[in-house]
Every structure is written in C-alpha cells, then in structure tokens.
Design an enzyme around this catalytic site. Structure first.
Site, PDB file in Angstrom:
ATOM      1  N   HIS A   1      42.557  36.802  39.976  1.00 10.64           N
ATOM      2  CA  HIS A   1      41.909  37.115  38.710  1.00 10.64           C
ATOM      3  C   HIS A   1      41.085  38.385  38.876  1.00 10.64           C
ATOM      4  O   HIS A   1      40.443  38.604  39.903  1.00 10.64           O
ATOM      5  CB  HIS A   1      40.984  35.974  38.285  1.00 10.64           C
ATOM      6  CG  HIS A   1      41.709  34.752  37.846  1.00 10.64           C
ATOM      7  ND1 HIS A   1      41.342  34.033  36.728  1.00 10.64           N
ATOM      8  CD2 HIS A   1      42.791  34.122  38.359  1.00 10.64           C
ATOM      9  CE1 HIS A   1      42.166  32.998  36.587  1.00 10.64           C
ATOM     10  NE2 HIS A   1      43.043  33.037  37.573  1.00 10.64           N
TER      11      HIS A   1
ATOM     12  N   HIS B   1      38.788  34.957  42.366  1.00  5.23           N
ATOM     13  CA  HIS B   1      38.749  36.389  42.023  1.00  5.23           C
ATOM     14  C   HIS B   1      38.595  37.320  43.225  1.00  5.23           C
ATOM     15  O   HIS B   1      38.722  38.538  43.083  1.00  5.23           O
ATOM     16  CB  HIS B   1      37.639  36.676  41.014  1.00  5.23           C
ATOM     17  CG  HIS B   1      36.310  36.077  41.358  1.00  5.23           C
ATOM     18  ND1 HIS B   1      35.643  36.324  42.546  1.00  5.23           N
ATOM     19  CD2 HIS B   1      35.499  35.254  40.635  1.00  5.23           C
ATOM     20  CE1 HIS B   1      34.492  35.684  42.540  1.00  5.23           C
ATOM     21  NE2 HIS B   1      34.370  35.012  41.401  1.00  5.23           N
TER      22      HIS B   1
ATOM     23  N   GLU C   1      34.361  37.690  35.165  1.00  2.00           N
ATOM     24  CA  GLU C   1      34.454  36.855  36.360  1.00  2.00           C
ATOM     25  C   GLU C   1      33.038  36.420  36.707  1.00  2.00           C
ATOM     26  O   GLU C   1      32.073  37.175  36.486  1.00  2.00           O
ATOM     27  CB  GLU C   1      35.093  37.612  37.531  1.00  2.00           C
ATOM     28  CG  GLU C   1      36.526  38.065  37.278  1.00  2.00           C
ATOM     29  CD  GLU C   1      37.502  36.944  36.997  1.00  2.00           C
ATOM     30  OE1 GLU C   1      37.221  35.790  37.416  1.00  2.00           O
ATOM     31  OE2 GLU C   1      38.540  37.205  36.371  1.00  2.00           O
TER      32      GLU C   1
ATOM     33  N   ASP D   1      42.858  41.315  33.674  1.00  2.25           N
ATOM     34  CA  ASP D   1      43.076  40.224  32.721  1.00  2.25           C
ATOM     35  C   ASP D   1      42.842  40.689  31.288  1.00  2.25           C
ATOM     36  O   ASP D   1      43.517  40.228  30.364  1.00  2.25           O
ATOM     37  CB  ASP D   1      42.169  39.040  33.059  1.00  2.25           C
ATOM     38  CG  ASP D   1      42.633  38.283  34.302  1.00  2.25           C
ATOM     39  OD1 ASP D   1      43.663  38.680  34.873  1.00  2.25           O
ATOM     40  OD2 ASP D   1      41.968  37.314  34.696  1.00  2.25           O
TER      41      ASP D   1
ATOM     42  N   ASP E   1      37.136  40.353  29.387  1.00  2.00           N
ATOM     43  CA  ASP E   1      37.200  39.200  30.286  1.00  2.00           C
ATOM     44  C   ASP E   1      36.066  39.326  31.297  1.00  2.00           C
ATOM     45  O   ASP E   1      35.586  40.435  31.572  1.00  2.00           O
ATOM     46  CB  ASP E   1      38.550  39.141  31.013  1.00  2.00           C
ATOM     47  CG  ASP E   1      38.678  37.892  31.869  1.00  2.00           C
ATOM     48  OD1 ASP E   1      38.667  36.784  31.298  1.00  2.00           O
ATOM     49  OD2 ASP E   1      38.769  38.015  33.105  1.00  2.00           O
TER      50      ASP E   1
END
Length: 232
Positions: free
Chosen positions: A150, A57, A9, A155, A7
């Site tokens: 997040h 985030h 960000e 995640d 994942d």
C-alpha cells in the site's frame, strides 16, 4: 468542478486511541480529468510503528524519523485541498485520520459534506461483490501490477481511475478528442488541465417556436376529437 482523490496510510485503525497518519497522497481532477497536479507527503507520527501496519505499507520508524510533523505541513496540505470535494475509498476512515490530525494542530476539521466514498458507490453498483481496491481494479481492468505494498499516492492514482469507471467511465471526455488529436499531430501530449481550460462550450439555441411551427401545432390541435382540456 474540482475534486481531490486521496488516500492515507496510518499506524493503525483508530485515531482516537493514539494512531496517527503517516502518509497522504492526493490527485487533482477538474471536470473528471486529471490535471497532473498532486500532493504527497510523509509525516513523523511521533510514536512507534506497529509491525502489522509496517507490513501493509512498508513505512518503518527509521524511514519516518526525519520526516516533518503534520502540524508543520498542515497549511500546505489545506491550500492544496482548497474547497474541493474529497474522494476516498472507505472515506470515513481517511476523513477520521485527516480531521484528527487537523484538530491536534489547532485547525478546523473538514466538513463531512465534502466526502465522496467510492466504497459506498461500489456497494450500490455491485451488491454482494468483493469491494476492496484490488478487487475493484481487477473488475474494471485497471492495472495494479506495480502495487506491491500500500502507498498513499499510488493508491490515490488507482482510485482516480476507479472513480471515473464507477461514475460513468471516460465518455464524458469524448468532446476533447479533437483537442487531443490536434496535440498529437503537433507531437505533444495535452494535459487534463489544458484540455479542461480549452474546452469549447456551445451556446444554447433559441427555443421559441417560429410562425410556421405555431401554425402546424394549431392545425394539429384542431384534428384532435373531443380533447380533455376542452371539458375543463
């Protein structure tokens, strides 16, 4: 089979308009078992963090100011990824940012053929349902109580559990129960990587019919009245 669940960000939604990746988290799986190996890194995007993105985030300009540039850590990331398939939720988004960063530092982009999208899998299994990571974790009973904001590694950890559920659950690992039981009796916990390496495979049995089976088959065939193959 080695797979990487990952994942990212970012500073926004579109790498082609100047948005950058600021965090990546990766979890290694071999034969659908977590090995315990992971990769996690923050990157300085060399541009201000929009307030809307920071609210998602929690990564601020101050926090990211002393982090490495993506170009400085690209080789380490690529070494970890290797040639494994890459699993992500809404994977095209993450692939776009990862490949944009690779191109910016003169690296070859990763082939789309290595992409596995859990969102696409979920759409087939649950048409019309809400398919966010949070919603799917709730559907499959995956604990996400510690997910306040997040985070790429967090995640990825949740997505690892979700990916397993979306693709058949843990049944594929039942053959490892004996190894895990032995480890438990010894007072230790067996890792996914160790279990995968210790897995015993049964050699295939011979499939040729013996004389008795051939004789029984011939007798059975004689009992069939007016067989179609006799008319050919």
């Amino acid at each position: 089979m080695r797979e990487i669940i990952f994942d990212t960000e970012t500073t926004g939604f579109d790498p082609h308009s100047g948005d950058r990746m600021v965090e990546i988290g990766c979890i290694e799986m071999i034969d659908r078992l977590e090995t315990g190996n992971s990769f996690h890194c923050y990157y300085n995007p060399q541009r201000p963090m929009p307030k809307a993105a920071e609210e998602i985030h929690g990564l601020s300009d101050i926090f990211l100011s002393d982090k490495m540039l993506f170009a400085d850590g690209a080789d380490e990331l690529l070494e970890f990824l290797g040639d494994a398939n890459l699993v992500a939720h809404n994977a095209q988004f993450d692939f776009n940012f990862l490949n944009a960063e690779l191109v910016l530092c003169g690296k070859k982009p990763i082939s789309q053929f290595r992409m596995i999208d859990t969102l696409a899998i979920a759409k087939v299994k649950h048409p019309g349902a809400k398919l966010t990571l949070d919603a799917l974790c709730s559907r499959y009973g995956i604990d996400r109580s510690h997910r306040i904001k997040h985070g790429a590694l967090l995640d990825a950890e949740l997505l690892t559990q979700l990916y397993i559920e979306l693709t058949g659950g843990r049944q594929i690992g039942l053959s490892l129960s004996e190894e895990k039981a032995d480890a438990a009796s010894e007072g230790r916990k067996i890792s996914g990587k160790e279990a995968a390496l210790r897995r015993q495979f049964i050699a295939p049995r011979a499939h040729e019919a013996n004389e008795m089976e051939l004789a029984r088959h011939a007798a059975f065939m004689k009992e069939i009245e007016d067989p179609l193959w006799a008319k050919i």
